[in-house]
Design a protein around this motif. Structure first.
Motif, PDB file in Angstrom:
ATOM      1  N   GLY A  69     -25.227  57.929 -26.356  1.00 26.45           N
ATOM      2  CA  GLY A  69     -23.803  57.781 -26.082  1.00 26.45           C
ATOM      3  C   GLY A  69     -23.024  59.064 -26.278  1.00 26.45           C
ATOM      4  N   PHE A  70     -21.780  59.040 -25.788  1.00 24.82           N
ATOM      5  CA  PHE A  70     -20.919  60.219 -25.840  1.00 24.82           C
ATOM      6  C   PHE A  70     -20.670  60.681 -27.274  1.00 24.82           C
ATOM      7  CE2 PHE A  70     -16.635  62.227 -25.579  1.00 24.82           C
ATOM      8  CZ  PHE A  70     -16.994  63.312 -24.799  1.00 24.82           C
ATOM      9  N   GLY A  71     -20.552  59.739 -28.206  1.00 21.25           N
ATOM     10  CA  GLY A  71     -20.328  60.091 -29.608  1.00 21.25           C
ATOM     11  C   GLY A  71     -21.438  60.952 -30.176  1.00 21.25           C
ATOM     12  N   ALA A 108     -19.056  54.212 -15.434  1.00 23.99           N
ATOM     13  CA  ALA A 108     -18.798  53.624 -16.744  1.00 23.99           C
ATOM     14  C   ALA A 108     -19.058  54.647 -17.836  1.00 23.99           C
ATOM     15  CB  ALA A 108     -19.676  52.402 -16.948  1.00 23.99           C
ATOM     16  N   PRO A 109     -18.182  54.722 -18.845  1.00 21.59           N
ATOM     17  CA  PRO A 109     -18.387  55.710 -19.917  1.00 21.59           C
ATOM     18  C   PRO A 109     -19.516  55.341 -20.871  1.00 21.59           C
ATOM     19  CG  PRO A 109     -16.435  54.392 -20.348  1.00 21.59           C
ATOM     20  CD  PRO A 109     -16.938  53.995 -18.988  1.00 21.59           C
ATOM     21  N   GLY A 110     -19.964  54.109 -20.872  1.00 20.75           N
ATOM     22  CA  GLY A 110     -21.046  53.700 -21.758  1.00 20.75           C
ATOM     23  C   GLY A 110     -20.542  53.302 -23.123  1.00 20.75           C
ATOM     24  N   ASP A 111     -21.467  53.006 -24.000  1.00 22.03           N
ATOM     25  CA  ASP A 111     -21.154  52.584 -25.371  1.00 22.03           C
ATOM     26  C   ASP A 111     -21.178  53.795 -26.306  1.00 22.03           C
ATOM     27  OD1 ASP A 111     -21.036  49.902 -24.550  1.00 22.03           O
ATOM     28  OD2 ASP A 111     -23.206  49.702 -24.756  1.00 22.03           O
ATOM     29  N   ASN A 112     -20.846  53.552 -27.564  1.00 18.56           N
ATOM     30  CA  ASN A 112     -20.916  54.568 -28.620  1.00 18.56           C
ATOM     31  C   ASN A 112     -20.150  55.840 -28.242  1.00 18.56           C
ATOM     32  OD1 ASN A 112     -22.659  52.839 -30.074  1.00 18.56           O
ATOM     33  ND2 ASN A 112     -24.364  53.573 -28.851  1.00 18.56           N
TER      34      ASN A 112
END
Length: 115
Positions: A69-71, A108-112
């Motif tokens: 994820g991005f995080g 979609a940006p996704g999760d996390n």
């Protein structure tokens, strides 16, 4: 010890034997075709070395965590400067930009999203 965005950060890790530190310069040397250990300013002064350094860092530290994820990418790039309460406003702004870009691209940006 260098100060970045108000946070002290010691780049010299005495235990790192793969990429030793030069205490006089305080930076690591990477094996990308230049004397980074004794001349880290080359990264700022040579566009090709700058690109190679960025690509080396991305491939070794960011690309392996993209699926998390991005995080996880925020953590890989900025670590304690932003994550774990280091600078929550900056994290939220970064996530906002990311989700806005995803929206513009129709993905979609996704999760996390946060670190």
């Amino acid at each position: 010890m260098e100060e970045i965005n108000g946070a002290s950060r010691d780049y010299c890790d005495e235990d790192n034997t793969q990429y030793p530190c030069n205490p006089d310069k305080g930076y690591y040397g990477q094996s990308i075709g230049f004397g980074g250990l004794n001349s880290p300013e080359t990264v700022a002064n040579d566009p090709l070395i700058s690109f190679k350094t960025a690509l080396w860092y991305w491939m070794n530290n960011v690309q392996p965590v993209i699926s998390q994820g991005f995080g996880a990418t925020i953590r890989a790039i900025n670590g304690a400067l932003e994550c774990d309460g280091g600078n929550p406003a900056t994290v939220q702004a970064r996530v906002g930009y990311y989700t806005d870009y995803c929206s513009q691209l129709g993905v979609a940006p996704g999760d996390n999203l946060t670190c």
